[in-house]
Design a protein around this motif. Sequence first.
Motif, short mmCIF file in Angstrom:
data_model
loop_
_atom_site.label_atom_id
_atom_site.label_comp_id
_atom_site.label_asym_id
_atom_site.label_seq_id
_atom_site.Cartn_x
_atom_site.Cartn_y
_atom_site.Cartn_z
N LEU A 64 -0.24 -13.58 50.33
CA LEU A 64 -1.56 -13.52 50.95
C LEU A 64 -2.48 -12.52 50.24
N LEU A 65 -1.92 -11.42 49.75
CA LEU A 65 -2.74 -10.36 49.17
C LEU A 65 -3.04 -10.59 47.69
N LEU A 66 -2.04 -10.91 46.90
CA LEU A 66 -2.26 -11.08 45.46
C LEU A 66 -3.26 -12.18 45.13
N PRO A 67 -3.22 -13.34 45.82
CA PRO A 67 -4.23 -14.37 45.52
C PRO A 67 -5.67 -13.96 45.77
N LEU A 68 -5.89 -12.90 46.55
CA LEU A 68 -7.26 -12.42 46.74
C LEU A 68 -7.85 -11.97 45.41
N LEU A 69 -7.04 -11.27 44.60
CA LEU A 69 -7.50 -10.84 43.28
C LEU A 69 -7.41 -11.96 42.26
N ILE A 70 -6.43 -12.85 42.43
CA ILE A 70 -6.31 -13.98 41.50
C ILE A 70 -7.51 -14.91 41.63
N THR A 71 -7.90 -15.19 42.86
CA THR A 71 -9.01 -16.13 43.11
C THR A 71 -10.35 -15.52 42.72
N ARG A 72 -10.50 -14.22 42.95
CA ARG A 72 -11.76 -13.55 42.62
C ARG A 72 -11.83 -13.38 41.10
N SER A 73 -12.40 -14.34 40.44
CA SER A 73 -12.36 -14.39 38.97
C SER A 73 -13.76 -14.39 38.39
N ARG A 74 -14.54 -13.39 38.75
CA ARG A 74 -15.90 -13.28 38.21
C ARG A 74 -15.84 -12.80 36.76
N ILE A 75 -16.59 -13.46 35.90
CA ILE A 75 -16.61 -13.13 34.47
C ILE A 75 -17.81 -12.22 34.17
N ALA A 76 -17.52 -11.10 33.53
CA ALA A 76 -18.58 -10.15 33.15
C ALA A 76 -19.28 -10.65 31.90
N THR A 77 -20.47 -11.21 32.08
CA THR A 77 -21.20 -11.80 30.95
C THR A 77 -22.18 -10.82 30.30
N PHE A 78 -22.52 -9.73 30.99
CA PHE A 78 -23.48 -8.74 30.47
C PHE A 78 -24.83 -9.35 30.19
N LEU A 79 -25.19 -10.40 30.92
CA LEU A 79 -26.48 -11.04 30.72
C LEU A 79 -27.60 -10.25 31.41
N HIS A 80 -28.80 -10.34 30.84
CA HIS A 80 -29.98 -9.72 31.41
C HIS A 80 -30.94 -10.80 31.91
N GLU A 81 -31.88 -10.39 32.74
CA GLU A 81 -32.80 -11.36 33.32
C GLU A 81 -33.63 -12.07 32.26
N LEU A 143 -1.75 -17.79 36.55
CA LEU A 143 -2.66 -18.25 37.60
C LEU A 143 -4.05 -17.66 37.41
N LYS A 144 -4.11 -16.40 37.01
CA LYS A 144 -5.40 -15.75 36.78
C LYS A 144 -6.16 -16.44 35.65
N THR A 145 -5.46 -16.81 34.58
CA THR A 145 -6.10 -17.50 33.46
C THR A 145 -6.72 -18.82 33.91
N LEU A 146 -5.95 -19.59 34.67
CA LEU A 146 -6.46 -20.87 35.15
C LEU A 146 -7.63 -20.68 36.11
N ASN A 147 -7.58 -19.64 36.94
CA ASN A 147 -8.65 -19.40 37.90
C ASN A 147 -9.93 -18.95 37.21
N ASN A 173 -3.21 -21.01 45.08
CA ASN A 173 -2.60 -19.81 44.51
C ASN A 173 -1.58 -19.20 45.46
N ALA A 174 -1.93 -19.12 46.73
CA ALA A 174 -1.03 -18.52 47.72
C ALA A 174 0.25 -19.34 47.87
N VAL A 175 0.10 -20.64 47.97
CA VAL A 175 1.28 -21.51 48.14
C VAL A 175 2.17 -21.45 46.91
N ALA A 176 1.56 -21.54 45.73
CA ALA A 176 2.35 -21.51 44.49
C ALA A 176 3.09 -20.18 44.35
N LEU A 177 2.43 -19.08 44.65
CA LEU A 177 3.06 -17.77 44.52
C LEU A 177 4.19 -17.61 45.54
#
Length: 400
Positions: A64-81, A143-147, A173-177
């Motif tokens: 239940l806990l680890l998939p919270l970080l696995i699913t949260r997969s925001r990519i840091a793009t360093f983009l500006h407006e 799992l993190k790579t795929l997410n 992710n939770a079920v697989a883990l």
Amino acid sequence: MNSQRLWIERFQAHIKDYQKYLRYMFNDHLLIVLVFVVTGGALQYQAWLQTVEADFPASIIMALLLPLLITRSRIATFLHEADQAFLLPAETRMRTYFWRSGIYSFIIQSIALALLLFVLYPMYSQVNGIQSYGSILMFILVLKTLNLWLRWMVMKEKGQVRTYSSIVRYLVNAVALYFYLEAAYLFTVITFIILLILLAAVYTNTRNKLLKWDDLIQDDIQRTFQFYRFANMFTDVPKLKSRVKRRSLLDILLPAKHVTNNGYLYLFSRTYVRYGDYFGLTIRLSVIGYIVSFLLETEWQILLATLITLYLTGFQLVPLFKQNAHLLWVRLYPVQAKIRVQSFIRFLTAILLVQLIVLSSVFLLHQEWVFFVISIVLGYLFIIFFMKFYIGRRIQKDHV
């Protein structure tokens, strides 16, 4: 345009910006508290592990806990407006740029996953320990790579697709883990195949779609905002753009406006309730402190947890003192300058006293009436000492 050089420049600016604030965040005071809390927490955790029984649901908790970080997969793009206008025509030449952003995000998020697994693994190994730490880490990194790849492709979509994608990914992710932790390899493979099918379906649907640059930029702004908001607890962050929320239900807690010399007290109270995340920060720290105190075994440990929570809350609310200092009309208040300092001390003292009563009520649940009184008395003395010798001196220095 050289996208590789652009990414390096953005990355270096990002690191330089973070280093500037991290230097203030991890000062001597915070490091002492962190060492004390981590050491005490580790000892308490080790003692609790000795009482864990064989039927304890360690696999479920980790699943239940680890998939919270696995699913949260925001990519840091360093983009500006401004990139939406200047880089949009060069989207086809930005693959190297976004590829490097994905690798950087994977490394940072993998470190967080490894640390969380490091904390949870002793609990798992105490119960069954079928899988080793290294094998679990490798599994969740796959799992993190795929997410990360899935979330990047879903960013080309609009509306509720993104929300549904996060929910589905978390469940898979939770079920697989869980199946992997329980060594149910057949079901693990089946769940993994489902994730791959989901990946293929999203790829097929989005491969010919263009990136949503406005969403990518806002996503990165939100990521940066979260760091600035955390850093603002320790030092001033000029780049932080805080949000204002009405919260009219809390108006009853505000002091009267018409009372003489109550202007600053009303201003601090109104800012605390409506502006930024000060109110939410107090609630979160109070809830965490209450839960930790409830789980502790001895009365003196609860007292110590209460005092630490009071310290952290008071320490992180100090930036509120200078929140409105840049406004001209605040400086035109027809009151003496020292009233501002006194008002903030009164305001912060009231906040910590309310928090003290809430945290001390843990003793009432255990019917420890004597320690409830002791907690109130010690907490009150701590608040007075803290206000006079730390908060008072610090804001006097900033005020000058």
